[in-house]
Design a protein around this motif. Structure first.
Motif, PDB file in Angstrom:
ATOM      1  N   UNK A   1      38.034  29.901  64.220  1.00  0.00           N
ATOM      2  CA  UNK A   1      37.029  30.041  65.279  1.00  0.00           C
ATOM      3  C   UNK A   1      36.232  28.753  65.424  1.00  0.00           C
ATOM      4  N   UNK A   2      35.826  28.196  64.305  1.00  0.00           N
ATOM      5  CA  UNK A   2      35.049  26.958  64.350  1.00  0.00           C
ATOM      6  C   UNK A   2      35.892  25.797  64.895  1.00  0.00           C
ATOM      7  N   UNK A   3      37.149  25.733  64.484  1.00  0.00           N
ATOM      8  CA  UNK A   3      38.033  24.692  64.999  1.00  0.00           C
ATOM      9  C   UNK A   3      38.218  24.869  66.501  1.00  0.00           C
ATOM     10  N   UNK A   4      38.354  26.106  66.928  1.00  0.00           N
ATOM     11  CA  UNK A   4      38.491  26.397  68.355  1.00  0.00           C
ATOM     12  C   UNK A   4      37.236  25.941  69.110  1.00  0.00           C
TER      13      UNK A   4
ATOM     14  N   UNK B   1      42.344  39.577  51.964  1.00  0.00           N
ATOM     15  CA  UNK B   1      41.304  39.830  52.976  1.00  0.00           C
ATOM     16  C   UNK B   1      40.337  38.638  53.049  1.00  0.00           C
ATOM     17  N   UNK B   2      39.973  38.127  51.884  1.00  0.00           N
ATOM     18  CA  UNK B   2      39.097  36.957  51.837  1.00  0.00           C
ATOM     19  C   UNK B   2      39.770  35.763  52.509  1.00  0.00           C
ATOM     20  N   UNK B   3      41.038  35.592  52.215  1.00  0.00           N
ATOM     21  CA  UNK B   3      41.789  34.496  52.818  1.00  0.00           C
ATOM     22  C   UNK B   3      41.851  34.660  54.345  1.00  0.00           C
ATOM     23  N   UNK B   4      42.105  35.859  54.815  1.00  0.00           N
ATOM     24  CA  UNK B   4      42.157  36.121  56.268  1.00  0.00           C
ATOM     25  C   UNK B   4      40.797  35.861  56.914  1.00  0.00           C
ATOM     26  N   UNK B   5      39.732  36.335  56.255  1.00  0.00           N
ATOM     27  CA  UNK B   5      38.382  36.146  56.791  1.00  0.00           C
ATOM     28  C   UNK B   5      38.041  34.662  56.872  1.00  0.00           C
ATOM     29  N   UNK B   6      38.323  33.923  55.796  1.00  0.00           N
ATOM     30  CA  UNK B   6      38.043  32.485  55.789  1.00  0.00           C
ATOM     31  C   UNK B   6      38.879  31.758  56.841  1.00  0.00           C
ATOM     32  N   UNK B   7      40.163  32.142  56.946  1.00  0.00           N
ATOM     33  CA  UNK B   7      41.045  31.520  57.930  1.00  0.00           C
ATOM     34  C   UNK B   7      40.537  31.794  59.342  1.00  0.00           C
ATOM     35  N   UNK B   8      40.151  33.032  59.625  1.00  0.00           N
ATOM     36  CA  UNK B   8      39.628  33.379  60.958  1.00  0.00           C
ATOM     37  C   UNK B   8      38.345  32.609  61.271  1.00  0.00           C
TER      38      UNK B   8
END
Length: 109
Positions: free
Chosen positions: A23-26, A12-19
Motif C-alpha cells: 500500500x505504501x509503495x503504491x 498472517x503477519x507476513x501477509x499483513x506486513x506485505x499488504x
C-alpha cells in the motif's frame, strides 16, 4: 498444534506486513506520478514564460530603436529649422538691400 498456530500467525503477519508495504509503495508511485505531471506542467509554463519574456525584450528593443529614431528625426528637424532661419535672414537682408537700391533717395532741400 503450536507449530501450526505459529506458522499460521507468521503467515498472517507476513501477509499483513506485505499488504502494508505494498500500500505504501503504491502511494509512493501515485505521488511520483503526480510529481512528474506537475513537473511537466511547470516545465511547459517555464518554457511559455521564457518565450513571452523573449517577445517582451524584442518589443522593448524595437521601442527603444523607435525612440532613438524619433530623437534623430527631432535633431534633424531642429537643424533644418536653424538652417531655414539662416536662409530666411539672408533672403530678408538681400530683399532689403534690393529695395534700398531701387528706391530713389529723397532729396532734402
Amino acid at each position: 498444534m503450536l507449530c501450526k498456530d505459529a506458522t499460521t500467525a507468521a503467515s498472517e503477519l507476513n501477509d499483513t506486513l506485505t499488504n502494508t508495504i505494498n500500500e505504501r509503495i503504491s502511494e509512493v508511485f501515485v505521488k511520483q506520478k503526480e510529481i512528474e505531471q506537475e513537473s511537466r506542467k511547470l516545465s511547459n509554463q517555464t518554457s511559455r514564460y521564457a518565450k513571452q519574456t523573449k517577445q517582451w525584450i524584442q518589443t522593448i528593443d524595437s521601442f527603444n530603436s523607435a525612440l532613438k529614431e524619433l530623437g534623430d528625426v527631432q535633431n534633424w528637424a531642429e537643424v533644418m529649422e536653424s538652417d531655414m532661419r539662416g536662409v530666411m535672414a539672408t533672403l530678408e537682408l538681400v530683399h532689403k538691400g534690393t529695395l534700398e537700391e531701387t528706391t530713389p533717395p529723397t532729396s532734402r532741400a
